[in-house]
Motif scaffolding. Structure first.
Motif, PDB file in Angstrom:
ATOM      1  N   GLY A  64     -18.635  11.621  84.263  1.00  0.00           N
ATOM      2  CA  GLY A  64     -18.252  11.714  85.664  1.00  0.00           C
ATOM      3  C   GLY A  64     -16.816  12.179  85.773  1.00  0.00           C
ATOM      4  N   PRO A  65     -16.322  12.317  86.987  1.00  0.00           N
ATOM      5  CA  PRO A  65     -14.936  12.743  87.174  1.00  0.00           C
ATOM      6  C   PRO A  65     -13.967  11.749  86.551  1.00  0.00           C
ATOM      7  CG  PRO A  65     -16.127  12.697  89.275  1.00  0.00           C
ATOM      8  CD  PRO A  65     -17.009  12.071  88.250  1.00  0.00           C
ATOM      9  N   LYS A  66     -12.836  12.254  86.082  1.00  0.00           N
ATOM     10  CA  LYS A  66     -11.794  11.383  85.543  1.00  0.00           C
ATOM     11  C   LYS A  66     -11.310  10.422  86.626  1.00  0.00           C
ATOM     12  CE  LYS A  66     -10.060  14.709  82.196  1.00  0.00           C
ATOM     13  NZ  LYS A  66      -9.033  15.714  81.914  1.00  0.00           N
ATOM     14  N   ASN A 111      -7.324  11.815  75.965  1.00  0.00           N
ATOM     15  CA  ASN A 111      -7.068  10.461  75.479  1.00  0.00           C
ATOM     16  C   ASN A 111      -8.300   9.588  75.656  1.00  0.00           C
ATOM     17  OD1 ASN A 111      -6.874  10.341  78.315  1.00  0.00           O
ATOM     18  ND2 ASN A 111      -5.520   8.565  78.216  1.00  0.00           N
ATOM     19  N   TYR A 112      -8.193   8.391  75.109  1.00  0.00           N
ATOM     20  CA  TYR A 112      -9.200   7.349  75.267  1.00  0.00           C
ATOM     21  C   TYR A 112      -8.489   6.173  75.917  1.00  0.00           C
ATOM     22  CZ  TYR A 112     -11.330  10.055  71.462  1.00  0.00           C
ATOM     23  OH  TYR A 112     -11.827  11.062  70.681  1.00  0.00           O
ATOM     24  N   ASP A 123      -4.423   2.769  75.219  1.00  0.00           N
ATOM     25  CA  ASP A 123      -4.469   4.200  75.530  1.00  0.00           C
ATOM     26  C   ASP A 123      -4.207   4.928  74.211  1.00  0.00           C
ATOM     27  OD1 ASP A 123      -4.035   6.841  76.434  1.00  0.00           O
ATOM     28  OD2 ASP A 123      -3.164   6.112  78.305  1.00  0.00           O
ATOM     29  N   VAL A 124      -5.199   5.678  73.753  1.00  0.00           N
ATOM     30  CA  VAL A 124      -5.105   6.372  72.468  1.00  0.00           C
ATOM     31  C   VAL A 124      -5.058   7.872  72.721  1.00  0.00           C
ATOM     32  CG1 VAL A 124      -6.198   6.752  70.220  1.00  0.00           C
ATOM     33  CG2 VAL A 124      -6.404   4.520  71.356  1.00  0.00           C
ATOM     34  N   ASN A 125      -4.010   8.527  72.260  1.00  0.00           N
ATOM     35  CA  ASN A 125      -3.822   9.963  72.467  1.00  0.00           C
ATOM     36  C   ASN A 125      -4.836  10.753  71.634  1.00  0.00           C
ATOM     37  OD1 ASN A 125      -2.886  12.596  72.752  1.00  0.00           O
ATOM     38  ND2 ASN A 125      -0.741  11.996  72.598  1.00  0.00           N
ATOM     39  N   GLY A 126      -5.497  11.721  72.265  1.00  0.00           N
ATOM     40  CA  GLY A 126      -6.434  12.594  71.563  1.00  0.00           C
ATOM     41  C   GLY A 126      -5.790  13.881  71.088  1.00  0.00           C
ATOM     42  N   ASN A 127      -4.518  14.088  71.460  1.00  0.00           N
ATOM     43  CA  ASN A 127      -3.737  15.255  71.033  1.00  0.00           C
ATOM     44  C   ASN A 127      -4.390  16.589  71.359  1.00  0.00           C
ATOM     45  OD1 ASN A 127      -1.597  13.699  69.821  1.00  0.00           O
ATOM     46  ND2 ASN A 127      -3.061  13.203  68.197  1.00  0.00           N
ATOM     47  N   ILE A 153     -13.160   4.699  78.080  1.00  0.00           N
ATOM     48  CA  ILE A 153     -13.206   6.017  78.725  1.00  0.00           C
ATOM     49  C   ILE A 153     -12.697   7.074  77.752  1.00  0.00           C
ATOM     50  CG2 ILE A 153     -12.376   7.416  80.666  1.00  0.00           C
ATOM     51  CD1 ILE A 153     -11.855   4.746  82.150  1.00  0.00           C
ATOM     52  N   TRP A 154     -13.468   8.154  77.638  1.00  0.00           N
ATOM     53  CA  TRP A 154     -13.085   9.321  76.833  1.00  0.00           C
ATOM     54  C   TRP A 154     -12.743  10.434  77.819  1.00  0.00           C
ATOM     55  CZ3 TRP A 154     -17.267  12.962  74.559  1.00  0.00           C
ATOM     56  CH2 TRP A 154     -16.675  14.004  73.837  1.00  0.00           C
ATOM     57  N   ASN A 155     -11.463  10.763  77.966  1.00  0.00           N
ATOM     58  CA  ASN A 155     -11.010  11.813  78.881  1.00  0.00           C
ATOM     59  C   ASN A 155     -10.972  13.153  78.164  1.00  0.00           C
ATOM     60  OD1 ASN A 155     -10.367  10.403  81.403  1.00  0.00           O
ATOM     61  ND2 ASN A 155      -8.913   9.280  80.137  1.00  0.00           N
ATOM     62  N   ILE A 156     -11.669  14.119  78.720  1.00  0.00           N
ATOM     63  CA  ILE A 156     -11.785  15.456  78.139  1.00  0.00           C
ATOM     64  C   ILE A 156     -10.548  16.278  78.502  1.00  0.00           C
ATOM     65  CG2 ILE A 156     -13.265  17.505  78.028  1.00  0.00           C
ATOM     66  CD1 ILE A 156     -14.474  14.784  76.997  1.00  0.00           C
ATOM     67  N   ALA A 157     -10.049  17.064  77.546  1.00  0.00           N
ATOM     68  CA  ALA A 157      -8.812  17.832  77.760  1.00  0.00           C
ATOM     69  C   ALA A 157      -9.017  19.073  78.618  1.00  0.00           C
ATOM     70  CB  ALA A 157      -8.200  18.230  76.417  1.00  0.00           C
TER      71      ALA A 157
END
Length: 172
Positions: A64-66, A111-112, A123-127, A153-157
């Motif tokens: 879904g939306p961030k 990020n996660y 909050d984990v940076n996905g770089n 939550i897995w936020n897509i870059a």
């Protein structure tokens, strides 16, 4: 004679076009992923631990939306993931928990995020990198004890979307 050549060329083109569509290059696959350990609600559905609807066949599809804070990512077809009375099994854990994401299609990651009761606990940076097929994060749940639901939550870059998973835990 010229008419026959044009007709043959048109027929050849019509015959080749469907083959090119099938074997030609495809677009970028959409991302899909979920927390499978400890078993998230959608993982419990897929494993038939809890009786569920459509999510049992596609636990990786809660997209879904961030910025949402719901277990179902705002998707009405997965509304049962928001039902705290459904009988979700809580995994017994200590104050630090390893969350393992499984990706069936991978996207670059912003990020996660991990929340307990609306409070961000990690909050984990996905770089901006594409993750491997599985990723594990160690998250300290701080002073939280007893039965807790963690929203992961897995936020897509490279899109405006995120993937959502709720994990029921017995912290103590």
């Amino acid at each position: 004679m010229k008419l026959n050549r044009k007709l043959v060329a048109a027929l050849a083109g019509a015959a080749v076009a469907p083959v090119l569509v099938v074997v030609g290059p495809t677009g970028v696959a959409s991302a899909h992923g979920y927390v499978n350990a400890p078993a998230s609600r959608q993982a419990q559905c897929a494993q038939h631990v809890v009786s569920c609807g459509a999510i049992q066949w596609e636990p990786q599809s809660v997209e879904g939306p961030k910025g949402l804070r719901s277990c179902n990512g705002g998707l009405p077809q997965f509304a049962e993931l928001n039902d705290n009375n459904k009988g979700w099994r809580a995994t017994k854990v200590g104050s630090t928990v390893n969350f393992t994401w499984t990706f069936t299609a991978r996207h670059r990651t912003s990020n996660y995020e991990y929340y307990v009761g609306g409070t961000k606990v990690a909050d984990v940076n996905g770089n901006g990198q594409q993750p491997p097929a599985t990723v594990t994060h160690s998250v300290n749940l701080g002073g939280h004890t007893g039965r807790q639901t963690v929203l992961a939550i897995w936020n897509i870059a490279d899109t405006g979307n995120a993937f959502y998973a709720c994990v029921d835990l017995e912290v103590g």
